[in-house]
Structure formats: structure tokens, C-alpha cells
Design an enzyme around this catalytic site. Structure first.
Site, PDB file in Angstrom:
ATOM      1  N   LYS A   1      -3.817  -6.726  15.808  1.00 29.59           N
ATOM      2  CA  LYS A   1      -3.683  -5.203  15.198  1.00 29.59           C
ATOM      3  C   LYS A   1      -5.068  -4.883  15.051  1.00 29.59           C
ATOM      4  O   LYS A   1      -5.627  -5.472  14.323  1.00 29.59           O
ATOM      5  CB  LYS A   1      -3.018  -5.159  14.064  1.00 29.59           C
ATOM      6  CG  LYS A   1      -2.804  -3.702  13.575  1.00 29.59           C
ATOM      7  CD  LYS A   1      -1.846  -3.637  12.326  1.00 29.59           C
ATOM      8  CE  LYS A   1      -2.086  -2.100  11.564  1.00 29.59           C
ATOM      9  NZ  LYS A   1      -1.231  -2.355  10.439  1.00 29.59           N
TER      10      LYS A   1
ATOM     11  N   LYS B   1      -5.574  -8.901  11.637  1.00 27.93           N
ATOM     12  CA  LYS B   1      -5.526  -7.340  11.172  1.00 27.93           C
ATOM     13  C   LYS B   1      -6.879  -7.146  10.904  1.00 27.93           C
ATOM     14  O   LYS B   1      -7.572  -7.289  10.022  1.00 27.93           O
ATOM     15  CB  LYS B   1      -4.456  -7.254  10.225  1.00 27.93           C
ATOM     16  CG  LYS B   1      -4.514  -5.679   9.915  1.00 27.93           C
ATOM     17  CD  LYS B   1      -3.647  -5.253   8.855  1.00 27.93           C
ATOM     18  CE  LYS B   1      -3.505  -4.116   8.523  1.00 27.93           C
ATOM     19  NZ  LYS B   1      -2.252  -3.628   7.493  1.00 27.93           N
TER      20      LYS B   1
ATOM     21  N   CYS C   1       0.784  -1.264   0.065  1.00 31.21           N
ATOM     22  CA  CYS C   1       0.163  -0.028  -0.005  1.00 31.21           C
ATOM     23  C   CYS C   1       0.859   1.369   0.048  1.00 31.21           C
ATOM     24  O   CYS C   1       0.521   2.231  -0.476  1.00 31.21           O
ATOM     25  CB  CYS C   1      -0.922   0.046   1.235  1.00 31.21           C
ATOM     26  SG  CYS C   1      -0.263   0.161   2.639  1.00 31.21           S
TER      27      CYS C   1
ATOM     28  N   ARG D   1     -10.368  -1.222   2.732  1.00 32.58           N
ATOM     29  CA  ARG D   1      -9.872  -2.590   2.715  1.00 32.58           C
ATOM     30  C   ARG D   1     -10.479  -3.577   3.165  1.00 32.58           C
ATOM     31  O   ARG D   1      -9.930  -4.678   3.912  1.00 32.58           O
ATOM     32  CB  ARG D   1      -8.461  -2.089   3.663  1.00 32.58           C
ATOM     33  CG  ARG D   1      -7.781  -1.242   3.270  1.00 32.58           C
ATOM     34  CD  ARG D   1      -6.095  -1.460   3.799  1.00 32.58           C
ATOM     35  NE  ARG D   1      -5.340  -0.150   3.793  1.00 32.58           N
ATOM     36  CZ  ARG D   1      -4.960   0.397   2.872  1.00 32.58           C
ATOM     37  NH1 ARG D   1      -5.126   0.023   1.640  1.00 32.58           N
ATOM     38  NH2 ARG D   1      -4.142   1.543   3.259  1.00 32.58           N
TER      39      ARG D   1
ATOM     40  N   TYR E   1       4.410   3.503  19.021  1.00 35.77           N
ATOM     41  CA  TYR E   1       5.022   4.602  18.643  1.00 35.77           C
ATOM     42  C   TYR E   1       5.361   5.561  20.018  1.00 35.77           C
ATOM     43  O   TYR E   1       6.074   6.374  19.961  1.00 35.77           O
ATOM     44  CB  TYR E   1       4.168   5.615  17.907  1.00 35.77           C
ATOM     45  CG  TYR E   1       3.500   5.125  16.712  1.00 35.77           C
ATOM     46  CD1 TYR E   1       4.516   5.074  15.476  1.00 35.77           C
ATOM     47  CD2 TYR E   1       2.422   4.372  16.593  1.00 35.77           C
ATOM     48  CE1 TYR E   1       3.973   4.418  14.409  1.00 35.77           C
ATOM     49  CE2 TYR E   1       2.029   3.678  15.314  1.00 35.77           C
ATOM     50  CZ  TYR E   1       2.884   3.710  14.336  1.00 35.77           C
ATOM     51  OH  TYR E   1       2.481   3.060  13.110  1.00 35.77           O
TER      52      TYR E   1
END
Ligand code: PBG
Length: 312
Positions: free
Chosen positions: A237, A184, A106, A206, A302
Site C-alpha cells: 500500500k 505500508k 487513528c 506517520r 474504491y
């Protein structure tokens, strides 16, 4: 006494930090939707590797922003692309840093879908699962040649773990491991990442390849398939909205499990903290602890740098 009887631990070595390497930026560039996260030029890779090692962080996972995109995502396996170059730089600067690479089309396709497209009989477009597998295998080989330790397919095509394992073995990379994004979900929490990696789908969504958030049994089936196909580690996820899935998977598999604390989960804490609505440090460490408590061995997050400093 609390420390003595604590059931769940959290330490920097549990974290994998996602990094975005861009073929076009000259200086680190802030990402508007993800305060504190930068797009990096490859020239920053060695220093970044050393800083991450010094913090004791468990490893990194790399994403790439190529100079050019096309319908097939060919830039993904260009040996001179940002990801292979950043892998080589990081491994040569810090050989024992664990380096993973996300494998997906992607970021490299001009339409932003995770695979190549085909026209259905009714004229609408969808992703061609099997044609995509060949490209994913080329991506994985390019990263393995650059020295990556782990490839992590996030595309959600059926059969990709087997395709990657076969391609890696045939190329002499039997020791390159596969972390499968097994479970996912088609999630609203990926929004900030899609700006960071410039990979929002240009039409549709998606849902044809990512999972329905309402499904739990299907999640276990997806994980079992990846395990059979040869995955070395599995992933759930996003993390926080799916802790139940993580806990159920923990009971089913003996493989190591990772959880991806995704961009939207990160952005929510950052935004609430910036508005003085919550205490960032406390909320972050609580969220990360809950992901470990639910059963994750490691967390892609993150928050890795901040959390590692707080945990010192
Ligand atoms: C690529 C990919 C995505 C994320 C990781 N790999 C985007 C998507 O599936 O739309 C999302 C990560 C995040 O939100 O932090 N397929």
C-alpha cells in the site's frame, strides 16, 4: 485471439470494497475528497451487503467513525461501535460475503496517530509501540466476536501480527484470518482518506511507523517479519506508485498478496475524468489490470462497484 492469449485477468471477485461506517450519521453522507464514496450509517449495512454481493465483488473492508475519540482510541473496541455493529449486520444479511475489518487506532484517537502516545526524554511525543499492541488486540477481538472473517492491521506497529494472532487464538478465534498491511509507505496519497475517516494526525506525521518511499529492501524485510509472525495474507500500500515492490514481493512469498489502490489514486482518476482529461472507465480498468499484472491476487479499491459493472 487477443482474449485467448491474454496473460492477466480482472474480475469483480478480485476486488475488496472499503466502506466507512459512522456512529453519528443518519443518512449516507458524501465525502468531498472522494466523489462517489459515502459515509454510511449502520442502518445501511444490510442493503449495502446485498448490493455488493449482487455485483459479485470479492468482499468488503470496514472502517469506523466513532461518536467519541480519546487519547487511547478506546472506541475502537466498543462492541456497540459502528464497525462491530456493521460486521454483524452485513454477515447476517449475506452470510457468505467476505467481511474484513481494518485494525488501527487513528480513527479512534483524538490526536489522530495510529497508537497511544508517550513523551520522549527530550519532551517530544511519539507513539508507544508496545502499549499500542494491547489496544490493537482488543480491537481485533471485538471484530472477531462480531463475526468478521479477516482482521487487517494497518497501524504499522512492530510485532502486531503476532500480538493479534495470540489474542485471537486465546479468545477461541483460531479461524479469524490476518491480512497484514505489511508494506505500508508514509504516502501523500492517503490525503482524501484522512478526510473521509477524520484521522489526520494533529501534529507531526506517520513517518515514525510507516515506511520511507525510497526503500525497497526494507519492504521485503517487513513482509518477511509479518509472514513469520503468522500473517495469512500480505498487503502492499499504496498500489500504483509501488508496483515494483509488488512484483518483487510476488517473487519472494507464496502467501496471497493484496494491494491497496488508495484514496489519492482514486481521487486522481475521478478528478481528471470530471475535467474531461481522461476516459474514466478506460483509465480505471487499465490501472486495476496493472496492479494484477504486477502480482496482486486481490485489490482493495474504491472503484470496485464501477469496475464490477463495467466488467459484467
Ligand atoms: C489507517 C489507514 C489509512 C488508510 C488505510 N488505513 C490512513 C493512514 O495510514 O493515514 C489509507 C487508505 C486510503 O488512503 O485509501 N491507518
Amino acid at each position: 485471439m487477443r482474449a485467448l492469449v491474454r496473460e492477466t485477468t480482472l474480475s469483480p471477485g478480485d476486488f475488496i470494497l472499503p466502506l466507512f461506517f459512522s456512529a453519528t450519521c443518519k443518512e449516507p453522507e458524501p465525502i468531498g475528497t472522494m466523489p462517489g464514496v459515502m459515509r454510511l450509517p449502520v442502518s445501511a449495512a444490510a442493503a449495502e451487503a446485498r448490493a455488493i454481493k449482487d455485483l459479485g465483488i470479492g468482499g468488503v473492508i470496514l472502517f469506523g467513525l466513532p461518536a467519541q475519540k480519546d487519547p487511547e482510541g478506546r472506541a475502537g473496541y466498543d462492541p456497540d461501535g459502528p464497525v462491530p455493529r456493521a460486521i454483524a449486520e452485513m454477515k447476517s444479511a449475506v452470510p457468505d460475503l467476505l467481511v474484513m475489518a481494518d485494525v488501527c487506532n487513528c480513527e479512534y484517537t483524538d490526536h489522530g496517530h495510529c497508537g497511544v502516545l508517550r513523551k520522549r526524554r527530550d519532551g517530544t511525543m511519539d507513539v508507544d509501540n508496545d502499549a499500542t499492541l494491547e489496544i490493537l488486540a482488543l480491537d481485533a477481538l471485538a471484530y472477531a466476536k462480531a463475526g468478521v472473517d479477516v482482521v487487517a492491521p494497518s497501524d504499522m506497529m512492530d510485532g502486531r501480527v503476532k500480538a493479534l494472532r495470540e489474542a485471537l487464538d486465546a479468545g477461541g478465534f483460531e479461524e479469524t484470518s490476518i491480512l497484514a498491511y505489511s508494506i505500508k509507505y508514509a504516502s501523500g496519497f492517503y490525503g482524501p482518506f484522512r478526510e473521509a475517516a477524520d484521522c489526520a494526525p494533529q501534529f507531526g506525521d506517520r513517518a515514525g511507523y510507516q515506511m520511507d518511499p525510497a526503500n525497497a529492501r526494507e519492504a521485503l524485510r517487513e513482509a518477511a517479519l509479518d509472514e513469520e509472525e503468522g500473517a495469512d495474507m500480505l498487503m502492499v500500500k499504496p498500489a500504483l506508485p509501488y508496483l515494483d515492490i509488488l512484483a518483487r514481493l510476488r517473487d519472494r512469498t507464496t502467501l496471497p498478496i493484496g494491494a491497496y489502490n488508495v484514496s489519492g489514486e482514486y481521487a486522481m482518476i475521478k478528478a481528471a475524468a470530471a475535467a474531461n482529461m481522461i476516459d474514466e472507465r478506460r483509465a480505471t480498468l487499465e490501472a486495476l489490470t496493472s496492479i494484477r499484472r504486477a502480482g496482486a491476487d486481490f485489490i482493495l479499491t474504491y472503484h470496485a462497484k464501477d469496475a464490477s459493472r463495467w466488467l459484467r
